[in-house]
Motif scaffolding. Structure first.
Motif, PDB file in Angstrom:
ATOM      1  N   MET A 105       0.844  -1.174   0.000  1.00 47.44           N
ATOM      2  CA  MET A 105       0.000   0.000   0.000  1.00 47.44           C
ATOM      3  C   MET A 105       0.893   1.242   0.000  1.00 47.44           C
ATOM      4  SD  MET A 105      -3.136   0.879   2.586  1.00 47.44           S
ATOM      5  CE  MET A 105      -4.119  -0.446   1.970  1.00 47.44           C
ATOM      6  N   PRO A 106       0.546   2.239  -0.819  1.00 46.82           N
ATOM      7  CA  PRO A 106       1.359   3.458  -0.853  1.00 46.82           C
ATOM      8  C   PRO A 106       1.389   4.156   0.499  1.00 46.82           C
ATOM      9  CG  PRO A 106      -0.173   3.410  -2.679  1.00 46.82           C
ATOM     10  CD  PRO A 106      -0.523   2.266  -1.787  1.00 46.82           C
ATOM     11  N   ARG A 107       2.445   4.872   0.720  1.00 48.93           N
ATOM     12  CA  ARG A 107       2.663   5.525   2.010  1.00 48.93           C
ATOM     13  C   ARG A 107       1.557   6.511   2.357  1.00 48.93           C
ATOM     14  NH1 ARG A 107       7.695   9.320   2.983  1.00 48.93           N
ATOM     15  NH2 ARG A 107       6.980  10.252   4.884  1.00 48.93           N
ATOM     16  N   ASN A 108       1.095   7.281   1.399  1.00 46.69           N
ATOM     17  CA  ASN A 108       0.052   8.272   1.653  1.00 46.69           C
ATOM     18  C   ASN A 108      -1.302   7.828   1.121  1.00 46.69           C
ATOM     19  OD1 ASN A 108       1.825  10.048   2.855  1.00 46.69           O
ATOM     20  ND2 ASN A 108       2.439  10.928   0.914  1.00 46.69           N
ATOM     21  N   SER A 109      -1.610   6.553   1.274  1.00 47.20           N
ATOM     22  CA  SER A 109      -2.840   6.027   0.710  1.00 47.20           C
ATOM     23  C   SER A 109      -4.080   6.482   1.459  1.00 47.20           C
ATOM     24  CB  SER A 109      -2.790   4.496   0.696  1.00 47.20           C
ATOM     25  OG  SER A 109      -2.731   4.015   2.020  1.00 47.20           O
ATOM     26  N   ARG A 110      -3.926   7.016   2.639  1.00 49.35           N
ATOM     27  CA  ARG A 110      -5.063   7.445   3.441  1.00 49.35           C
ATOM     28  C   ARG A 110      -5.906   8.475   2.691  1.00 49.35           C
ATOM     29  NH1 ARG A 110      -4.269  11.892   7.392  1.00 49.35           N
ATOM     30  NH2 ARG A 110      -2.109  11.726   6.740  1.00 49.35           N
ATOM     31  N   ASP A 111      -5.289   9.352   1.944  1.00 51.87           N
ATOM     32  CA  ASP A 111      -6.032  10.372   1.206  1.00 51.87           C
ATOM     33  C   ASP A 111      -5.951  10.184  -0.305  1.00 51.87           C
ATOM     34  OD1 ASP A 111      -3.395  11.030   0.913  1.00 51.87           O
ATOM     35  OD2 ASP A 111      -3.674  13.161   1.256  1.00 51.87           O
ATOM     36  N   ASN A 112      -5.477   9.022  -0.756  1.00 45.98           N
ATOM     37  CA  ASN A 112      -5.364   8.706  -2.191  1.00 45.98           C
ATOM     38  C   ASN A 112      -4.458   9.683  -2.920  1.00 45.98           C
ATOM     39  OD1 ASN A 112      -6.786   6.355  -2.390  1.00 45.98           O
ATOM     40  ND2 ASN A 112      -8.729   7.358  -2.817  1.00 45.98           N
ATOM     41  N   LEU A 155      -1.416   9.410  -4.003  1.00 52.58           N
ATOM     42  CA  LEU A 155      -0.678   8.808  -5.104  1.00 52.58           C
ATOM     43  C   LEU A 155      -1.568   8.637  -6.333  1.00 52.58           C
ATOM     44  CD1 LEU A 155       1.918   7.573  -6.185  1.00 52.58           C
ATOM     45  CD2 LEU A 155       1.178   5.379  -5.249  1.00 52.58           C
ATOM     46  N   SER A 156      -2.789   8.181  -6.143  1.00 55.96           N
ATOM     47  CA  SER A 156      -3.686   8.008  -7.292  1.00 55.96           C
ATOM     48  C   SER A 156      -4.077   9.352  -7.898  1.00 55.96           C
ATOM     49  CB  SER A 156      -4.925   7.208  -6.901  1.00 55.96           C
ATOM     50  OG  SER A 156      -5.689   7.907  -5.953  1.00 55.96           O
ATOM     51  N   LYS A 157      -4.214  10.381  -7.078  1.00 58.97           N
ATOM     52  CA  LYS A 157      -4.527  11.713  -7.593  1.00 58.97           C
ATOM     53  C   LYS A 157      -3.359  12.257  -8.406  1.00 58.97           C
ATOM     54  CE  LYS A 157      -7.603  12.945  -3.803  1.00 58.97           C
ATOM     55  NZ  LYS A 157      -7.806  13.820  -2.638  1.00 58.97           N
ATOM     56  N   PHE A 158      -2.147  12.046  -7.902  1.00 53.45           N
ATOM     57  CA  PHE A 158      -0.952  12.469  -8.621  1.00 53.45           C
ATOM     58  C   PHE A 158      -0.875  11.769  -9.976  1.00 53.45           C
ATOM     59  CE2 PHE A 158       3.569  12.450  -9.611  1.00 53.45           C
ATOM     60  CZ  PHE A 158       3.972  13.718  -9.249  1.00 53.45           C
ATOM     61  N   GLN A 159      -1.128  10.476  -9.993  1.00 54.38           N
ATOM     62  CA  GLN A 159      -1.074   9.707 -11.238  1.00 54.38           C
ATOM     63  C   GLN A 159      -2.194  10.103 -12.198  1.00 54.38           C
ATOM     64  OE1 GLN A 159      -1.043   5.776  -9.551  1.00 54.38           O
ATOM     65  NE2 GLN A 159       1.190   5.666  -9.589  1.00 54.38           N
ATOM     66  N   GLU A 160      -3.340  10.481 -11.661  1.00 57.82           N
ATOM     67  CA  GLU A 160      -4.442  10.928 -12.505  1.00 57.82           C
ATOM     68  C   GLU A 160      -4.065  12.204 -13.269  1.00 57.82           C
ATOM     69  OE1 GLU A 160      -9.168  12.142 -12.120  1.00 57.82           O
ATOM     70  OE2 GLU A 160      -8.099  11.369 -10.363  1.00 57.82           O
ATOM     71  N   ILE A 161      -3.435  13.134 -12.589  1.00 59.66           N
ATOM     72  CA  ILE A 161      -3.023  14.368 -13.254  1.00 59.66           C
ATOM     73  C   ILE A 161      -1.871  14.090 -14.223  1.00 59.66           C
ATOM     74  CG2 ILE A 161      -2.113  16.692 -12.938  1.00 59.66           C
ATOM     75  CD1 ILE A 161      -3.696  16.910 -10.420  1.00 59.66           C
ATOM     76  N   LYS A 162      -0.978  13.162 -13.890  1.00 60.43           N
ATOM     77  CA  LYS A 162       0.088  12.778 -14.826  1.00 60.43           C
ATOM     78  C   LYS A 162      -0.512  12.229 -16.116  1.00 60.43           C
ATOM     79  CE  LYS A 162       4.174  12.383 -14.116  1.00 60.43           C
ATOM     80  NZ  LYS A 162       5.300  13.252 -14.469  1.00 60.43           N
ATOM     81  N   GLY A 163      -1.596  11.460 -16.021  1.00 58.35           N
ATOM     82  CA  GLY A 163      -2.286  10.962 -17.208  1.00 58.35           C
ATOM     83  C   GLY A 163      -2.892  12.093 -18.027  1.00 58.35           C
ATOM     84  N   MET A 164      -3.460  13.076 -17.345  1.00 57.99           N
ATOM     85  CA  MET A 164      -4.008  14.239 -18.042  1.00 57.99           C
ATOM     86  C   MET A 164      -2.894  15.022 -18.728  1.00 57.99           C
ATOM     87  SD  MET A 164      -6.720  15.841 -15.415  1.00 57.99           S
ATOM     88  CE  MET A 164      -7.821  14.818 -14.490  1.00 57.99           C
ATOM     89  N   ALA A 165      -1.732  15.060 -18.102  1.00 62.47           N
ATOM     90  CA  ALA A 165      -0.605  15.790 -18.678  1.00 62.47           C
ATOM     91  C   ALA A 165      -0.144  15.154 -19.982  1.00 62.47           C
ATOM     92  CB  ALA A 165       0.545  15.858 -17.686  1.00 62.47           C
ATOM     93  N   LYS A 166      -0.262  13.831 -20.093  1.00 63.66           N
ATOM     94  CA  LYS A 166       0.093  13.163 -21.350  1.00 63.66           C
ATOM     95  C   LYS A 166      -0.827  13.632 -22.468  1.00 63.66           C
ATOM     96  CE  LYS A 166       2.297   8.833 -20.239  1.00 63.66           C
ATOM     97  NZ  LYS A 166       2.198   7.378 -20.313  1.00 63.66           N
ATOM     98  N   THR A 167      -2.105  13.694 -22.187  1.00 61.59           N
ATOM     99  CA  THR A 167      -3.060  14.184 -23.180  1.00 61.59           C
ATOM    100  C   THR A 167      -2.812  15.651 -23.478  1.00 61.59           C
ATOM    101  OG1 THR A 167      -4.704  12.606 -22.396  1.00 61.59           O
ATOM    102  CG2 THR A 167      -5.511  14.453 -23.701  1.00 61.59           C
TER     103      THR A 167
END
Length: 112
Positions: A1-8, A10-22
């Protein structure tokens, strides 16, 4: 489990990284000679336009943090914030900027 998974965070960071690709395709899709014929191209164009509107809604420190961290990551220095913020302040502001960006992105009625 990611270190800061309590507030998601890591997933929020990755979501914006995906938007940045587009968003990195903006020069291709926003050029005057761009021919938008396929459904995929229309979806990419609408996402790029929506990201631009979200960036306009964000307040200045958040807009700068999101822009330089995600959307200008290839052209800017990875540690661009060193002269502006301390490490803990930057991470705190980045977290708030990510949350604000995603909130504005997901509530389309606020900015359209």
């Amino acid at each position: 489990m990611p270190r800061n998974s309590r507030d998601n965070s890591l997933s929020k960071f990755q979501e914006i990284k995906g938007m940045a690709k587009t968003y990195s395709l903006r020069d291709k899709y926003l050029s005057p000679t761009a021919v938008i014929t396929t459904k995929y191209a229309r979806n990419v164009l609408s996402q790029i336009i929506h990201i631009n509107k979200v960036m306009d809604v964000l307040c200045e420190p958040y807009r700068t943090i999101i822009s330089k961290t995600f959307f200008e990551a290839e052209t800017s220095n990875r540690c661009w914030w060193v002269g502006c913020y301390s490490k803990t302040t930057f991470y705190r502001l980045r977290s708030k900027a990510i949350n604000s960006f995603l909130l504005a992105y997901q509530t389309k009625w606020n900015i359209d």
